[in-house]
Design an enzyme around this catalytic site. Structure first.
Site, PDB file in Angstrom:
ATOM      1  N   GLU A 142      11.347   8.981  -0.844  1.00 26.07           N
ATOM      2  CA  GLU A 142      12.045   9.361  -2.075  1.00 26.07           C
ATOM      3  C   GLU A 142      12.618  10.782  -2.044  1.00 26.07           C
ATOM      4  O   GLU A 142      12.151  11.680  -2.759  1.00 26.07           O
ATOM      5  CB  GLU A 142      11.119   9.175  -3.283  1.00 26.07           C
ATOM      6  CG  GLU A 142      10.698   7.725  -3.463  1.00 26.07           C
ATOM      7  CD  GLU A 142       9.918   7.478  -4.755  1.00 26.07           C
ATOM      8  OE1 GLU A 142       9.359   8.438  -5.317  1.00 26.07           O
ATOM      9  OE2 GLU A 142       9.881   6.324  -5.205  1.00 26.07           O
ATOM     10  N   GLU A 291       9.083  -0.656  -2.676  1.00 18.66           N
ATOM     11  CA  GLU A 291       7.916  -0.547  -3.556  1.00 18.66           C
ATOM     12  C   GLU A 291       8.249  -1.331  -4.825  1.00 18.66           C
ATOM     13  O   GLU A 291       9.152  -0.964  -5.560  1.00 18.66           O
ATOM     14  CB  GLU A 291       7.628   0.918  -3.917  1.00 18.66           C
ATOM     15  CG  GLU A 291       7.275   1.765  -2.727  1.00 18.66           C
ATOM     16  CD  GLU A 291       6.963   3.223  -3.080  1.00 18.66           C
ATOM     17  OE1 GLU A 291       6.783   3.535  -4.273  1.00 18.66           O
ATOM     18  OE2 GLU A 291       6.917   4.043  -2.150  1.00 18.66           O
TER      19      GLU A 291
HETATM   20  C1  GLA Z   1       6.650   6.451  -6.005  1.00 19.99           C
HETATM   21  C2  GLA Z   1       6.121   6.763  -4.616  1.00 19.99           C
HETATM   22  C3  GLA Z   1       4.823   6.147  -4.301  1.00 19.99           C
HETATM   23  C4  GLA Z   1       3.904   6.160  -5.496  1.00 19.99           C
HETATM   24  C5  GLA Z   1       4.570   5.457  -6.627  1.00 19.99           C
HETATM   25  C6  GLA Z   1       3.669   5.368  -7.813  1.00 19.99           C
HETATM   26  O1  GLA Z   1       7.642   5.526  -6.052  1.00 19.99           O
HETATM   27  O2  GLA Z   1       7.033   6.459  -3.592  1.00 19.99           O
HETATM   28  O3  GLA Z   1       4.228   6.857  -3.246  1.00 19.99           O
HETATM   29  O4  GLA Z   1       3.613   7.464  -5.837  1.00 19.99           O
HETATM   30  O5  GLA Z   1       5.730   6.156  -6.996  1.00 19.99           O
HETATM   31  O6  GLA Z   1       4.226   4.645  -8.855  1.00 19.99           O
END
Ligand code: GLA
Ligand code: ZN
Length: 648
Positions: A142, A291
């Site tokens: 991210e 994710e």
């Molecule tokens: C982000 C991160 C993850 C985690 C999630 C939690 O998207 O990439 O590592 O911290 O949030 O919701």
């Protein structure tokens, strides 16, 4: 079409790994993402490496047929590295150095950080380049935060400006530095934007610079990985509607885009759908969800748990909009650390009794049944919406706060289109629009010559273009244009705008030519029609002499201008009228049900998704086959809460 999980074997005792692998296989999880924040375990001391634990975990997973996406661990530099090179920590806007103890604690321009990042990536890539279980790489995690205001970033910024403007005269002129005596007489004087209320041109360039620095660091990682293991894909987990990086630039060198999807509530379904479409639009191809939410999550608080069926609904929603793989965050809820209340597919107890585990198994077995048919199918859209990062940024007049919410302005149109079951592509202002019946451009401040010509050509040849308010008011330096609005495209719209009003406090009504009355909101461009036909006019006060919505015929096409914000009901009717011929026939659904299409070899796969915790009724006017259950369906059909049908 993989179904996967984000797995952190380093969070669990070794003895647990075979149990996890077994549970994964039983649930149909065939892919894991590993090593994302594992730097301190991969390189516990400076130049001392330990990949044995990862090899062992991977072997155990391999026995159960689980493939791997490996991440470069650079989103979490370990304490030994920070201890030796404190200047890696970003200098925050308030002048304080960010402390150790979170993640993403690195300055994006720091050369030392480049060196240590390259070294660990090289080691990892060399170690796993011939390992067939590893199908690809995820770079970092991210990108986008925090911003750094250190001396090196300042030097890099000055250098970036020098390359762009060549001379200070040019920079002073382009930024309008005559205002408030901001003229610079040497490059070294140019600061970073730490004061509020800075010059918008300055601010825009800083945003571009920050984005470029992220792209540069990201490209370094991509090129390195590609040079060592050319046969594995490289991707990154983007953040949907995150506005601070130019995602088109960031996406360019990746094989495909992945993103992290945390819907946090059924009422967010249009935002999530838009985010999927933005992600698909970055490279104009299908993407991954790296994710996907599978339970409650923790930010400042613990969000509500997903109801049974909701995780499955959001999963299909991802596939419907073009996902090729969905990877759940995370495999098992962690018992320690900042995210200890964040759900996993397994809860803390690690048993197969969790709602998400059962649901995963159901989804996986369904996907097994439909994979061959659906895989590689595309989302084809008759309508496009322009989504442009520079237009997001110029709307930030005073750095931290945008004047108007860019994605909300897009959503007004987007919702109306999606409610009709019509797919939407997200495009850049300079893309070829010829394959679209309609192109929409909400809140598009910047219209330069290239964009203006592109739009003109499209409408000339028969396209329908819809502009939102404040169209074309700025140039590439974030300065206001001197021409009569809407600037370069006045002729196209057949009208002029000499006056406007900010409607934050004001109550102004708008009446359409068919007699409906709506309350205008947000902003009002007060339109003086010339060739254009008014479709709605302002009603009260001095605004009443102006049009609010117009349409103009230009060569073979049409151009609409929606001069103010209006309630959703207006957009629903307005869009329904314009898109009449495009609505997929044969299926009638209520508002809470979304229809999205994927296509392959002339076949249309219609995803019908009930975004409600109550039953819904839909109507099919011919016989369809439901793909998962291989059932024939026709007529009035009951949809259970959160139910998904894939019709062919
Ligand atoms: C982000 C991160 C993850 C985690 C999630 C939690 O998207 O990439 O590592 O911290 O949030 O919701
Ligand atoms: Zn810095």
């Amino acid at each position: 079409m993989y179904l996967g999980a984000d797995y952190y074997p380093e969070h669990w005792e070794k003895e647990r790994w075979p149990i996890d692998a077994d549970l994964m296989q039983r649930a149909g999880i065939s892919l894991v993402r590993l090593s994302e924040f594992a730097w301190s375990k991969l390189e516990p001391e400076d130049d001392l490496y330990d990949f044995a634990w990862l090899d062992e975990a991977m072997d155990i997973l391999n026995e159960k047929g689980v493939k791997v996406v490996l991440s470069t661990p650079t989103a979490a530099p370990p304490s030994w590295l920070i201890g030796k090179h404190l200047q890696i920590l970003p200098l925050l806007k308030n002048g304080q150095r960010m402390g150790f103890g979170k993640r993403r604690h690195y300055c994006i321009t720091n050369r030392t950080y480049y060196h240590f990042s390259e070294r660990i990536i090289r080691k990892l890539a060399e170690h796993y380049k011939n390992n067939a279980q590893v199908i690809g790489w995820q770079v970092d995690n991210e990108f986008g935060n925090p911003k750094c205001y250190c001396d090196n970033c300042k030097k890099e910024f000055q250098h970036w400006l020098k390359l762009k403007y060549k001379t200070l005269e040019n920079l002073n002129q382009s930024w309008g530095n005559a205002f408030w005596s901001h003229d610079y007489i040497c490059w070294e004087q140019i600061p970073l934007p730490i004061v509020d209320y800075h010059n918008p041109s300055f601010d825009l360039d800083f945003k571009r610079f920050f984005s470029d620095m992220n792209v540069k660091y990201s490209n370094m990682q991509i090129e390195l990985l590609k040079s060592i293991s050319p046969d594995k894909f490289v991707t990154h987990n983007f953040m949907g509607l995150f506005p601070e990086l130019n995602y088109y630039d960031l996406a360019e060198k990746y094989d495909f885009v992945s993103w992290d999807n945390y819907p946090q509530g059924l009422e967010k379904r249009f935002q999530v759908a838009l985010a999927h479409d933005v992600m698909r639009g970055l490279k104009k191809k299908n993407f991954w969800v790296m994710e996907q939410q599978c339970g409650c999550i923790t930010r400042e608080d613990i969000t509500p748990a997903l109801s049974p069926g909701e995780m499955r609904l959001w999963t299909y929603h991802s596939y419907a909009h073009g996902a090729e793989a969905v990877v759940y965050f995370r495999w098992r809820a962690c018992t320690f650390g900042i995210e200890q209340f964040h759900s996993g597919i397994l809860q803390h107890d690690g048993t197969d009794k969790s709602i998400a585990y059962k649901e995963t198994a159901q989804i996986a077995s369904e996907i097994d049944r439909i994979r061959a048919q659906l895989e590689g199918s595309k989302v084809i859209s008759p309508v496009a919406i322009i989504y442009d990062y520079e237009n997001i940024w110029v709307n930030y007049s005073y750095q931290e706060k945008p004047m108007y919410n860019y994605s909300d302005e897009i959503l007004r149109f987007y919702k109306a289109i999606r409610k009709k079951g019509i797919n939407v592509d997200i495009v850049k202002p300079t893309d070829d629009f010829s394959k679209y019946k309609v192109v929409v451009a909400p809140l598009m401040y910047i219209v330069d010559d290239e964009t203006a010509n592109n739009i003109k050509k499209y409408v000339k040849e028969g396209g329908t273009f819809i502009a939102g308010f404040r169209f074309g008011i700025k140039d590439r330096h974030s300065n206001i244009v001197k021409s009569i609005l809407p600037g370069k495209l006045r002729e196209l719209f057949g009208m002029s705008i000499y006056a406007w009003d900010n409607l934050r406090e004001r109550k102004i009504e708008v009446q359409t030519s068919s007699g409906e009355v709506y309350q205008a909101d947000t902003f009002a461009d007060l339109i003086t029609p010339e060739k254009a036909k008014p479709l709605a006019e302002y009603k009260n006060s001095w605004h009443a002499s102006y049009a609010a919505v117009t349409v103009n015929t230009f060569a073979k096409g049409k151009s609409y201008y929606v001069g103010c914000g209006l309630p959703q009901g207006f957009y629903d009717k307005f869009i329904a009228e314009i898109l009449k011929g495009l609505v997929p026939e044969g299926i009638k659904v209520p508002d809470e049900v979304e229809i999205t299409l994927r296509q392959k070899n002339g076949k249309k796969f219609i995803f019908v998704m009930n975004f409600s915790d109550k039953s819904s009724r839909i109507f099919l006017n011919k016989e369809y086959t439901e793909l998962k259950e291989k059932k024939k369906l026709q007529g009035e059909i009951n949809l259970d809460p959160f139910e998904v049908l894939i019709l062919l």
